[in-house]
Design a protein around this motif. Sequence first.
Motif, PDB file in Angstrom:
ATOM      1  N   SER A   1      34.575  24.304  95.382  1.00  0.00           N
ATOM      2  CA  SER A   1      35.395  24.585  94.205  1.00  0.00           C
ATOM      3  C   SER A   1      35.753  26.069  94.203  1.00  0.00           C
ATOM      4  N   LYS A   2      36.718  26.439  93.363  1.00  0.00           N
ATOM      5  CA  LYS A   2      37.158  27.831  93.361  1.00  0.00           C
ATOM      6  C   LYS A   2      36.008  28.776  93.008  1.00  0.00           C
ATOM      7  N   ALA A   3      35.239  28.435  91.961  1.00  0.00           N
ATOM      8  CA  ALA A   3      34.145  29.305  91.524  1.00  0.00           C
ATOM      9  C   ALA A   3      33.068  29.401  92.601  1.00  0.00           C
ATOM     10  N   ALA A   4      32.686  28.227  93.146  1.00  0.00           N
ATOM     11  CA  ALA A   4      31.640  28.216  94.171  1.00  0.00           C
ATOM     12  C   ALA A   4      32.130  28.908  95.441  1.00  0.00           C
ATOM     13  N   GLY A   5      33.399  28.673  95.776  1.00  0.00           N
ATOM     14  CA  GLY A   5      33.954  29.285  96.981  1.00  0.00           C
ATOM     15  C   GLY A   5      33.973  30.797  96.902  1.00  0.00           C
ATOM     16  N   ASN A   6      34.384  31.331  95.746  1.00  0.00           N
ATOM     17  CA  ASN A   6      34.431  32.787  95.592  1.00  0.00           C
ATOM     18  C   ASN A   6      33.036  33.403  95.590  1.00  0.00           C
ATOM     19  N   ALA A   7      32.088  32.696  94.948  1.00  0.00           N
ATOM     20  CA  ALA A   7      30.709  33.186  94.936  1.00  0.00           C
ATOM     21  C   ALA A   7      30.127  33.168  96.347  1.00  0.00           C
ATOM     22  N   TRP A   8      30.435  32.107  97.094  1.00  0.00           N
ATOM     23  CA  TRP A   8      29.942  31.999  98.475  1.00  0.00           C
ATOM     24  C   TRP A   8      30.535  33.117  99.352  1.00  0.00           C
ATOM     25  N   ILE A   9      31.835  33.356  99.212  1.00  0.00           N
ATOM     26  CA  ILE A   9      32.487  34.399 100.004  1.00  0.00           C
ATOM     27  C   ILE A   9      31.864  35.761  99.690  1.00  0.00           C
ATOM     28  N   ASP A  10      31.664  36.057  98.401  1.00  0.00           N
ATOM     29  CA  ASP A  10      31.098  37.361  98.041  1.00  0.00           C
ATOM     30  C   ASP A  10      29.659  37.498  98.530  1.00  0.00           C
ATOM     31  N   THR A  11      28.922  36.406  98.514  1.00  0.00           N
ATOM     32  CA  THR A  11      27.533  36.457  98.983  1.00  0.00           C
ATOM     33  C   THR A  11      27.468  36.738 100.483  1.00  0.00           C
ATOM     34  N   ILE A  12      28.260  36.001 101.261  1.00  0.00           N
ATOM     35  CA  ILE A  12      28.201  36.240 102.705  1.00  0.00           C
ATOM     36  C   ILE A  12      28.850  37.581 103.075  1.00  0.00           C
ATOM     37  N   MET A  13      29.782  38.048 102.226  1.00  0.00           N
ATOM     38  CA  MET A  13      30.353  39.378 102.468  1.00  0.00           C
ATOM     39  C   MET A  13      29.275  40.440 102.296  1.00  0.00           C
ATOM     40  N   ALA A  14      28.426  40.282 101.285  1.00  0.00           N
ATOM     41  CA  ALA A  14      27.335  41.233 101.081  1.00  0.00           C
ATOM     42  C   ALA A  14      26.350  41.186 102.246  1.00  0.00           C
ATOM     43  N   LEU A  15      26.040  39.962 102.728  1.00  0.00           N
ATOM     44  CA  LEU A  15      25.147  39.834 103.873  1.00  0.00           C
ATOM     45  C   LEU A  15      25.756  40.482 105.117  1.00  0.00           C
ATOM     46  N   GLU A  16      27.030  40.237 105.313  1.00  0.00           N
ATOM     47  CA  GLU A  16      27.730  40.788 106.482  1.00  0.00           C
ATOM     48  C   GLU A  16      27.749  42.311 106.434  1.00  0.00           C
ATOM     49  N   LYS A  17      28.037  42.854 105.247  1.00  0.00           N
ATOM     50  CA  LYS A  17      28.120  44.305 105.094  1.00  0.00           C
ATOM     51  C   LYS A  17      26.763  44.947 105.317  1.00  0.00           C
ATOM     52  N   SER A  18      25.716  44.350 104.800  1.00  0.00           N
ATOM     53  CA  SER A  18      24.380  44.932 104.948  1.00  0.00           C
ATOM     54  C   SER A  18      23.918  44.912 106.399  1.00  0.00           C
ATOM     55  N   ALA A  19      24.416  43.943 107.182  1.00  0.00           N
ATOM     56  CA  ALA A  19      24.061  43.864 108.599  1.00  0.00           C
ATOM     57  C   ALA A  19      25.054  44.602 109.488  1.00  0.00           C
ATOM     58  N   ALA A  20      26.074  45.250 108.891  1.00  0.00           N
ATOM     59  CA  ALA A  20      27.110  45.986 109.638  1.00  0.00           C
ATOM     60  C   ALA A  20      27.815  45.100 110.647  1.00  0.00           C
ATOM     61  N   LEU A  21      28.108  43.852 110.240  1.00  0.00           N
ATOM     62  CA  LEU A  21      28.781  42.902 111.134  1.00  0.00           C
ATOM     63  C   LEU A  21      30.238  42.689 110.756  1.00  0.00           C
ATOM     64  N   GLY A  22      30.747  43.464 109.811  1.00  0.00           N
ATOM     65  CA  GLY A  22      32.113  43.236 109.356  1.00  0.00           C
ATOM     66  C   GLY A  22      33.159  43.430 110.426  1.00  0.00           C
ATOM     67  N   THR A  23      32.855  44.232 111.451  1.00  0.00           N
ATOM     68  CA  THR A  23      33.833  44.472 112.518  1.00  0.00           C
ATOM     69  C   THR A  23      33.432  43.769 113.806  1.00  0.00           C
ATOM     70  N   ARG A  24      32.568  42.758 113.711  1.00  0.00           N
ATOM     71  CA  ARG A  24      32.064  42.117 114.915  1.00  0.00           C
ATOM     72  C   ARG A  24      32.288  40.614 114.876  1.00  0.00           C
ATOM     73  N   ASP A  25      32.578  40.068 116.055  1.00  0.00           N
ATOM     74  CA  ASP A  25      32.683  38.627 116.230  1.00  0.00           C
ATOM     75  C   ASP A  25      31.965  38.280 117.528  1.00  0.00           C
ATOM     76  N   GLU A  26      31.606  37.020 117.665  1.00  0.00           N
ATOM     77  CA  GLU A  26      31.008  36.583 118.919  1.00  0.00           C
ATOM     78  C   GLU A  26      32.054  36.661 120.022  1.00  0.00           C
ATOM     79  N   MET A  27      31.651  37.173 121.178  1.00  0.00           N
ATOM     80  CA  MET A  27      32.575  37.352 122.297  1.00  0.00           C
ATOM     81  C   MET A  27      32.292  36.312 123.379  1.00  0.00           C
ATOM     82  N   THR A  28      33.307  35.524 123.729  1.00  0.00           N
ATOM     83  CA  THR A  28      33.211  34.584 124.844  1.00  0.00           C
ATOM     84  C   THR A  28      33.753  35.293 126.079  1.00  0.00           C
TER      85      THR A  28
END
Length: 546
Positions: free
Chosen positions: A396-423
């Motif tokens: 849902s919109k509310a759950a989706g936005n909360a989920w995005i913000d949560t994983i964004m915080a996790l990503e930022k704290s791990a400094a992974l915002g500029t990283r992707d898996e490389m094949t």
Amino acid sequence: MPKRLAITISGAVSLGSYEAGVLYEIIHAIGQHNTDPATPSADQIKIDVLTGASAGGMTATIAAQKLAYEADALTAPYNNAFYLPWVVDVGIDGLLAMHGRDDPGLSILSSEHVVDISRRYLTARYTSHATPPRKKHAAAADEIGLGLALSNLNGVDYGRALLPTGTFTYTRNQDELARIIHTALPADDALGVWDPLRNAAVACGAFPFAFKVVDVVRHGVEYDGATPPVAPTQPFAYTDGGVFQNEPLGLAKNLVDEADFHRDVESRFYLYVAPGSRSSTSNAEFSAATARYVPMAMRLVNAIFSQARFHDWINAERMNDQVVLFNAQALALQRMFLQGSAELQLRQAEHFQAAANDMISALFADQPVTQPPQEKLEVARERLRKQFAKEYGELSKAAGNAWIDTIMALEKSAALGTRDEMTIFGITAEDRELASHDLSAFAGFFDRRFRDHDYDVGRRKAQAFLADPGKLGPIRFAPEPIRRIDASLDGLSFENMDHKLRVRVRDKLRRQSHAILKASGLGPALLREAVDFVVVKNVLNAVLKI
């Protein structure tokens, strides 16, 4: 969307001939594949990033220009813009024929020989009276990111404030140059663009002492955060980029991020091209009891050199592990949101959103600002929404936005915002398969037969990869015949090389040493003769196994 391929070409010295064979075959096959009527657009492969170090930097620069504007230069297996410079044009006679601006006090070999070749294949296009036709290769993306690894002998200072007072200053010598080539933009197909790139490619491959240091004009905006700031235009002195970064995968990743913005990761691939597969340099026999001066020095140099050369590989492996873990956590959290009723999802969303808001305000608060913090937040949110579009759409919109913000915080704290898996795919060879590997891969310059051999080994290795390219394929192409490869040249060492050839090269190098000793101020002539006879001749005999 077509698949996208970033190619990294390592340093290779004369084994640039091997890399030339690989690059020709890969580009030619992808061109066939993309123009095959049976290939849907989603299965096409577009080369949009090329990075290189040392010899690989020159090859990457030639590849970028020919892909963008001169498709016909890459059509014939033994008459193309990779084969001609790396097999036909370069050689020991040219490298020992000092001319033009060559100075024996600055380099052992002729830098002008390399400059002449670079002009022939990169800027001659712009010095003829006729306007050259522009023809984009079928394997080329609309924009091609070109990156060259460089070693900055001047260095650039960066400072960080210490508490309560003081500054920590460090000097960075590892450097790089990046440029986006727009294939449809006439302004990019011009001498003013390609002559600086040609000069940078020469600097990228200026093997220390063999070739002279090269001045390259850089711009202050390329060194954001330098202290003191770099001038708007400033020359730096460069040597071989492979000294610090022989396999510039990190540079390729940075260019990829500019092109992809972390989207469609599943259709992004990397190809690593090098003449030698990387094997272990560990030594279980080394111990405190054997750590005398010479063995200790050799192990220390080996350790430092290996870590510097393969730093990007080490980072890529570590980052891939972290990205895989982050993706798994993000998907596990999304599945948790999906469980239960809509009412439960809403309550969970409220709790997670409150926690995410606190984390985000702290994580994004004191970042260096090139744009307002709120804009940076929206950019990060939009990237994650696109990266996880399917999963976001299931909430849902509310759950989706909360989920995005949560994983964004996790990503930022791990400094992974500029990283992707490389094949990462690789096309490499063993020393035992190559003719030019001896004398730190300078041996190929001694005889064109060696370079022809290694070029064809590169073609053969590339055709084997193209027949089974994993997720990159299948690739629709008809392999072109390869000449018979002389197996007697496989793994060639100096002991098995023609004796007369070695003597001829030695005598040429002795004559060159006289000029070097004279330019260094060693005199009189009788003393130089003595140094040559007692030292130089014996050293060359030992090196060339005469």
